[in-house]
Enzyme design. Sequence first.
Site, PDB file in Angstrom:
ATOM      1  CG  LEU A 133      21.733  27.292  43.299  1.00  0.00           C
ATOM      2  CD1 LEU A 133      23.258  27.226  43.365  1.00  0.00           C
ATOM      3  CD2 LEU A 133      21.150  27.597  44.664  1.00  0.00           C
ATOM      4  CG  ASP A 134      17.659  33.177  42.479  1.00  0.00           C
ATOM      5  OD1 ASP A 134      16.745  32.469  42.018  1.00  0.00           O
ATOM      6  OD2 ASP A 134      17.579  33.807  43.545  1.00  0.00           O
ATOM      7  CE  LYS A 135      22.701  35.738  33.753  1.00  0.00           C
ATOM      8  NZ  LYS A 135      22.195  36.577  32.638  1.00  0.00           N
ATOM      9  CB  THR A 137      22.565  32.323  43.809  1.00  0.00           C
ATOM     10  OG1 THR A 137      21.630  33.337  44.181  1.00  0.00           O
ATOM     11  CG2 THR A 137      23.019  31.599  45.060  1.00  0.00           C
TER      12      THR A 137
END
Length: 286
Positions: A133-135, A137
């Site tokens: 997951l993106d930082k 998110t």
Amino acid sequence: MELSIQLPKKFKEQTVRELLEQEWLVPRKVRHFLRTRKNISINGETALFHFPVKSGDIVTLQFEPEDYPTPTILLGNKLNIEVLFEDEHLIILNKPIGMKTHPNQPDEQDTLLNHLAAYLSPKNQIPYVVHRLDKETSGAILFAKNPFVLPILGRLLESKQIYRRYQAVVSGKLKESLTIRKKIGRDRHDRRKRVVDERRGDMAVTHVDVDSYVKKSNQTTVYCVLETGRTHQIRVHLKSIGHPIIGDPLYHPNPVGRLMLHAYELHLVHPFTGETIVAIAEPSLW
């Protein structure tokens, strides 16, 4: 490392060779060592590759350290871990906002992977990244707890057998649900970003369901389901239709507050038990 797995009720009878090669995706080199060392047993009895296995059988595999090299992961803080589901093979966490999934440099130790390594250390287990997951998110994310199950979970992800549902809040009024099919590639002017690139990009598919619209803030809340897993996929796709996610530091022209994107649900059928696992990451965005 020793693993004992009881074959589930709906398991189709096959040979040990078929089980290792086709079902469990054991690498050829490791299969060779399992065979030559006679490190496979069925219900406690040494088994050969042509032996049949059926529902209810307990298959035990004994691995040597050189079969699966152990990665080096600096230990973080286990208190940063929130577990949604866990068994001896896999673990699903609720990732907090603002934390990277894994290190990009060998000296990093403040990522989710580092903290999970600290949590698993007393159990003599090591985590392996299945997806990220993106930082910015938050929400449900899956890790393997041994190298044996990692390629199996990877295959489930690639074959769309792991269901992921996201919540998002976007700018403007999104009138109806839709499916976005647009190729995504790297932004040649900013290495941090991705763009819709129909010529050079990789196909990405996002299903968007409208939940509600708030006129006062001119914002729409939506659910997104991924068919593919491109970097920044939901963020890029929603921006491409004129509805960037609120708080997005890369894709919203006026980002305010946190990125309003949350991995709310993750479902999969356990590759060994056949159990359906449903993980819900609370609290939600709304």
